[in-house]
Design an enzyme around this catalytic site. Structure first.
Site, PDB file in Angstrom:
ATOM      1  N   ASN A 161      -0.442  18.387  -5.176  1.00 34.69           N
ATOM      2  CA  ASN A 161      -1.579  17.729  -5.830  1.00 34.69           C
ATOM      3  C   ASN A 161      -2.923  18.403  -5.553  1.00 34.69           C
ATOM      4  O   ASN A 161      -3.308  18.592  -4.413  1.00 34.69           O
ATOM      5  CB  ASN A 161      -1.631  16.261  -5.361  1.00 34.69           C
ATOM      6  CG  ASN A 161      -2.306  15.373  -6.371  1.00 34.69           C
ATOM      7  OD1 ASN A 161      -2.378  15.713  -7.551  1.00 34.69           O
ATOM      8  ND2 ASN A 161      -2.824  14.239  -5.915  1.00 34.69           N
ATOM      9  N   HIS A 207       1.266  -0.097  -6.916  1.00 34.96           N
ATOM     10  CA  HIS A 207      -0.063  -0.093  -6.299  1.00 34.96           C
ATOM     11  C   HIS A 207      -0.918  -1.196  -6.913  1.00 34.96           C
ATOM     12  O   HIS A 207      -1.305  -1.104  -8.084  1.00 34.96           O
ATOM     13  CB  HIS A 207      -0.779   1.224  -6.585  1.00 34.96           C
ATOM     14  CG  HIS A 207      -0.307   2.375  -5.765  1.00 34.96           C
ATOM     15  ND1 HIS A 207      -0.974   3.566  -5.709  1.00 34.96           N
ATOM     16  CD2 HIS A 207       0.760   2.519  -4.949  1.00 34.96           C
ATOM     17  CE1 HIS A 207      -0.330   4.398  -4.900  1.00 34.96           C
ATOM     18  NE2 HIS A 207       0.742   3.791  -4.437  1.00 34.96           N
ATOM     19  N   TYR A 225     -10.577   3.849   0.053  1.00 40.33           N
ATOM     20  CA  TYR A 225      -9.384   4.552  -0.421  1.00 40.33           C
ATOM     21  C   TYR A 225      -8.460   3.620  -1.236  1.00 40.33           C
ATOM     22  O   TYR A 225      -8.175   2.503  -0.833  1.00 40.33           O
ATOM     23  CB  TYR A 225      -8.562   5.154   0.745  1.00 40.33           C
ATOM     24  CG  TYR A 225      -7.208   5.513   0.209  1.00 40.33           C
ATOM     25  CD1 TYR A 225      -7.066   6.633  -0.602  1.00 40.33           C
ATOM     26  CD2 TYR A 225      -6.114   4.649   0.354  1.00 40.33           C
ATOM     27  CE1 TYR A 225      -5.866   6.907  -1.227  1.00 40.33           C
ATOM     28  CE2 TYR A 225      -4.914   4.923  -0.266  1.00 40.33           C
ATOM     29  CZ  TYR A 225      -4.802   6.052  -1.053  1.00 40.33           C
ATOM     30  OH  TYR A 225      -3.627   6.300  -1.692  1.00 40.33           O
ATOM     31  N   HIS A 259      -4.712   5.350   5.043  1.00 41.18           N
ATOM     32  CA  HIS A 259      -5.071   6.709   4.596  1.00 41.18           C
ATOM     33  C   HIS A 259      -5.787   7.515   5.675  1.00 41.18           C
ATOM     34  O   HIS A 259      -6.828   8.151   5.432  1.00 41.18           O
ATOM     35  CB  HIS A 259      -5.896   6.655   3.298  1.00 41.18           C
ATOM     36  CG  HIS A 259      -5.453   7.678   2.292  1.00 41.18           C
ATOM     37  ND1 HIS A 259      -6.184   8.800   2.003  1.00 41.18           N
ATOM     38  CD2 HIS A 259      -4.332   7.759   1.537  1.00 41.18           C
ATOM     39  CE1 HIS A 259      -5.546   9.526   1.095  1.00 41.18           C
ATOM     40  NE2 HIS A 259      -4.411   8.915   0.796  1.00 41.18           N
ATOM     41  N   GLU A 293       3.449  11.522   4.197  1.00 45.59           N
ATOM     42  CA  GLU A 293       3.311  12.087   2.844  1.00 45.59           C
ATOM     43  C   GLU A 293       2.716  13.489   2.875  1.00 45.59           C
ATOM     44  O   GLU A 293       2.882  14.247   1.931  1.00 45.59           O
ATOM     45  CB  GLU A 293       2.484  11.156   1.944  1.00 45.59           C
ATOM     46  CG  GLU A 293       1.048  11.007   2.382  1.00 45.59           C
ATOM     47  CD  GLU A 293       0.256  10.009   1.536  1.00 45.59           C
ATOM     48  OE1 GLU A 293       0.793   8.938   1.208  1.00 45.59           O
ATOM     49  OE2 GLU A 293      -0.898  10.310   1.219  1.00 45.59           O
TER      50      GLU A 293
HETATM   51  C1  GCO Z   1      -0.036   7.291  -1.452  1.00 47.43           C
HETATM   52  C2  GCO Z   1      -1.001   8.375  -1.178  1.00 47.43           C
HETATM   53  C3  GCO Z   1      -1.623   9.035  -2.364  1.00 47.43           C
HETATM   54  C4  GCO Z   1      -2.461  10.224  -1.939  1.00 47.43           C
HETATM   55  C5  GCO Z   1      -2.374  11.326  -2.923  1.00 47.43           C
HETATM   56  C6  GCO Z   1      -3.062  12.565  -2.442  1.00 47.43           C
HETATM   57  O1  GCO Z   1       0.315   6.614  -0.517  1.00 47.43           O
HETATM   58  O2  GCO Z   1       0.389   7.175  -2.593  1.00 47.43           O
HETATM   59  O3  GCO Z   1      -1.835   8.050  -0.132  1.00 47.43           O
HETATM   60  O4  GCO Z   1      -2.286   8.145  -3.178  1.00 47.43           O
HETATM   61  O5  GCO Z   1      -3.786   9.895  -1.722  1.00 47.43           O
HETATM   62  O6  GCO Z   1      -1.037  11.580  -3.186  1.00 47.43           O
HETATM   63  O7  GCO Z   1      -2.735  13.650  -3.213  1.00 47.43           O
HETATM   64 MG    MG Z   2      -0.430   7.138   1.286  1.00 45.88          MG
END
Ligand code: GCO
Ligand code: MG
Length: 408
Positions: free
Chosen positions: A37, A122, A160, A217, A267
């Site tokens: 990404n 989400h 975030y 985050h 992640e």
């Molecule tokens: C999540 C992640 C993403 C990231 C994104 C960064 O848990 O889905 O935190 O939303 O911020 O993939 O490239």
């Molecule tokens: Mg995440």
């Protein structure tokens, strides 16, 4: 059997998907995803400049040897760019192998362990009421699990995971206004004062059955994360994600001493070496790696097997940055993994995305139902792809109010 050619496409509806197509002398082809990404041109270059010239003429059935050849052969090991590129090749080779076998990929891992894989959506709100509405919306669609992110009162910019007004959650992860990132302001004190009580109110409103997840985050220091985890303990979260920056594996020790809140991390990990200590010391409950940038199916399956020895369940990353190809690879791993936990699920479902990547994978009542087609069970329409090209985009950068740079 030989690989005759391979091509890379960059672009997609609202995303820069990096799609690899590997062709063979038997007409069977395989697909892979290297969508790192907001750094998408780099795995594409790694594929074009180094991997594809070394693929031509090789036997695609030897996916393990080819993985080792690229990983060890690079000399400089690991790193998200290389691992995303190896991952795309690896997915394509597994796709070819399963197509040759005439079986859906999960059969090559050991078959299905479940009919449907639990997914989470989400939910996002600029304030708590807005967030409650978003949760109710997903619940009405049949989701049993939701990640909840909320605007924080008094925080100068959105926190975030909260979409600006008018933007859907699917769009806000990448800002396509250019390569220079927007800046956001973060205030830990305001977050710590607001969020535990907000989570408690969500639990009160929606009752005990809804699975509630929350993503910090990487924003907290180890002591703050331990305090936060203790404070949210009565909420009964399904997981608390990335409470501390994921590069410090020791950071979770303090949290573990003070709380039994389930922890999800990973992640941003691209290899088993990033999480070995966390898994073996049983400092986490869910592993968040993705086949897209953790070396593909071969490497992620190795991580999943290590996790199974230590009671760690899967919770693969599924932000919209991943294309339906790696989401399909994860759907097959989810169908098989004895230690499956949950799958983040946002990518499929737009008509443009479905036209570019036709597949029979589907969502039913908050569960992902894996396709029974041979291979990964997803295709790539090259004609559709012609309308898309690379668009520069970025993640925001985060600072404290005094200007100190913080973790996005
Ligand atoms: C999540 C992640 C993403 C990231 C994104 C960064 O848990 O889905 O935190 O939303 O911020 O993939 O490239
Ligand atoms: Mg995440």
């Amino acid at each position: 059997m030989k690989i005759t050619d391979a091509k890379v496409f960059v672009g997609g509806p609202g995303k820069n998907y990096v799609t690899l197509k590997v062709m063979t002398d038997q007409g069977v082809y395989g697909l892979g995803d290297a969508s790192l990404n907001n750094r998408e041109t780099l795995p594409a270059a790694y594929l074009n400049d180094y991997l594809i010239p070394n693929l031509i003429g090789r036997d695609p059935r030897n996916s393990e040897d080819l993985w080792q050849y690229f990983y060890r052969g690079a000399y400089f090991r690991r790193g998200p760019i290389a691992m995303a590129a190896f991952g795309a090749v690896d997915m394509a080779l597994w796709d070819i192998k399963a197509k040759l076998a005439g079986m859906p990929l999960y059969q090559l891992f050991g078959g299905k362990s479940r009919d449907g894989a639990l997914v989470y959506a989400h939910a996002t709100g600029s304030d708590l009421e807005d967030l409650m509405n978003s949760i109710a919306h997903y619940q009405a669609l049949g989701y049993k699990a939701v990640r909840v992110q909320c605007g924080i009162p008094g925080m100068p910019t959105a926190s975030y995971g909260v979409a600006d007004k008018g933007l859907s959650d699917k769009q806000f992860i990448t800002d396509f206004s250019g390569i220079v990132p927007k800046e956001e302001i973060w205030d830990t004190d305001k977050y710590m004062r607001f969020m535990p009580d907000a989570l408690a109110q969500i639990r009160d409103r929606f009752g005990p059955d809804l699975k509630i997840l929350h993503d910090v985050h990487h924003r907290l220091l180890p002591r703050e994360a331990a305090q936060f985890a203790k404070a949210v303990e009565p909420v009964g979260l399904f997981w608390l994600e990335d409470p501390t920056p994921a590069d410090d594996q020791d950071a979770l020790k303090l949290l573990r001493q003070h709380s039994t809140v389930p922890i999800a991390i990973g992640e941003v990990f691209n290899s088993i070496w990033d999480c070995k200590q966390l898994i073996e010391n049983e400092l986490i409950d869910f592993i968040r790696v993705a086949v897209t940038y953790a070396g593909g199916i071969t490497h992620v399956k190795r991580i999943v097997d290590l996790c199974a020895l230590h009671h760690v369940r899967t919770g693969f990353h599924g932000a919209p940055s991943h294309s339906p190809i790696s989401m399909a690879a994860q759907a097959h791993l989810n169908a098989w993994a004895p230690n499956f936990g949950i799958q983040e699920y946002l990518v499929l479902g737009t008509p443009e995305c479905d036209a570019l990547f036709p597949s029979k994978h589907r969502l039913e009542q908050g569960m992902m139902i894996v396709s029974d087609e041979p291979g990964l069970g997803v295709d790539f329409d090259e004609n559709e792809a012609k309308q898309y090209s690379y668009k520069p985009g970025s993640h925001p950068v985060v600072r404290l109010e005094d200007g100190t740079l913080w973790n996005y």
